[in-house]
Scaffold this active site. Structure first.
Site, PDB file in Angstrom:
ATOM      1  N   CYS A 138       0.839  -1.202   0.000  1.00  0.00           N
ATOM      2  CA  CYS A 138       0.000   0.000   0.000  1.00  0.00           C
ATOM      3  C   CYS A 138       0.877   1.256   0.000  1.00  0.00           C
ATOM      4  CB  CYS A 138      -0.985  -0.053   1.173  1.00  0.00           C
ATOM      5  SG  CYS A 138      -2.422   1.030   0.952  1.00  0.00           S
ATOM      6  N   HIS A 155      -3.497  -5.677   1.133  1.00  0.00           N
ATOM      7  CA  HIS A 155      -2.812  -5.928   2.401  1.00  0.00           C
ATOM      8  C   HIS A 155      -2.818  -7.412   2.773  1.00  0.00           C
ATOM      9  CE1 HIS A 155      -2.320  -1.750   3.967  1.00  0.00           C
ATOM     10  NE2 HIS A 155      -3.346  -1.504   3.164  1.00  0.00           N
ATOM     11  N   GLU A 180      -0.931  -8.871   4.834  1.00  0.00           N
ATOM     12  CA  GLU A 180      -0.670  -9.009   6.285  1.00  0.00           C
ATOM     13  C   GLU A 180      -1.954  -8.911   7.108  1.00  0.00           C
ATOM     14  OE1 GLU A 180      -0.878  -4.546   5.963  1.00  0.00           O
ATOM     15  OE2 GLU A 180      -0.431  -6.261   4.663  1.00  0.00           O
TER      16      GLU A 180
END
Length: 223
Positions: A86, A200, A202
């Site tokens: 990002c 994302h 994660e």
């Protein structure tokens, strides 16, 4: 595996990133933007998401001048693996470590939701645990995620297998999520050691958080 995560004023995903890689068994260290060196044992450098320096000027435009970025440039030029997520992707673009640029989403609205992605190329350290054509469901959260590159640059990305991920529907059909050229969600450099994506992974490592499709993406770096 030793993972180094950068932290800038306005970063908000450094601890999500730390948690994700620790959950996968890594040793993780967070480095402040004013530092001038990276840990010598770094196996993977991650530039996480957020709003570095408040996204003033352009997203990532100020962060690319931070003290730590000289060390990032040196690490990357020596073949070190770098992952920008990002805002981290935006910083890599601003720093010239990846080709192209980011514009405001064509809707002019912030987009925050789970969204499907199609794996376009997996001949790299990031996505080698997945197959070409695989569909993953990964959160997105961005206002300036509209990836742009000119026609010549796009052809170069295609010919070098640098396009990693594209936005798509659940059935795999391409989706115009934010106006990105060719629906691109993630790319790498020619040498395939620098990776950037807007979604994302994660935030998608356990079902409790809505899905775990991010696990295989991050595990690619373990080989």
């Amino acid at each position: 595996m030793n993972v180094t995560v950068l932290q800038f004023p306005g970063t908000n995903c450094e601890y999500d990133t730390k948690y994700a890689f620790e959950k996968l068994g890594c040793n993780v260290e967070i480095i402040w933007h004013k530092d001038t060196t990276l840990p010598e044992n770094t196996d993977l450098l991650v530039i996480p998401g957020g709003f570095s320096y408040g996204d003033y000027l352009r997203s990532g435009a100020i962060a690319r001048f931070a003290n730590i970025m000289n060390a990032v440039q040196e690490y990357a030029s020596n073949g070190g693996k770098v992952l920008g997520i990002c805002n981290g992707f935006q910083i890599l673009l601003e720093a010239g470590l990846l080709p192209g640029a980011m514009k405001r989403n064509d809707s002019l609205h912030f987009i925050s939701k789970f969204n499907y992605l199609k794996v376009i190329n997996n001949d790299n350290a990031f996505l080698n645990e997945l197959n070409v054509g695989d569909i993953v469901n990964i959160p997105v959260a961005h206002h300036d995620g509209n990836y742009f590159i000119d026609e010549t640059g796009l052809k170069e990305l295609e010919s070098n297998n640098q396009i990693l991920l594209k936005y798509c529907e659940k059935d795999g059909n391409e989706q115009n999520l934010n106006g990105s050229v060719s629906q691109i969600a993630g790319i790498c450099n020619k040498e395939k050691n620098i990776f950037g994506l807007m979604p994302h992974p994660e935030r998608a490592i356990e079902q409790l958080l809505g899905g775990d499709d991010g696990i295989k993406m991050l595990q690619g770096f373990f080989k």
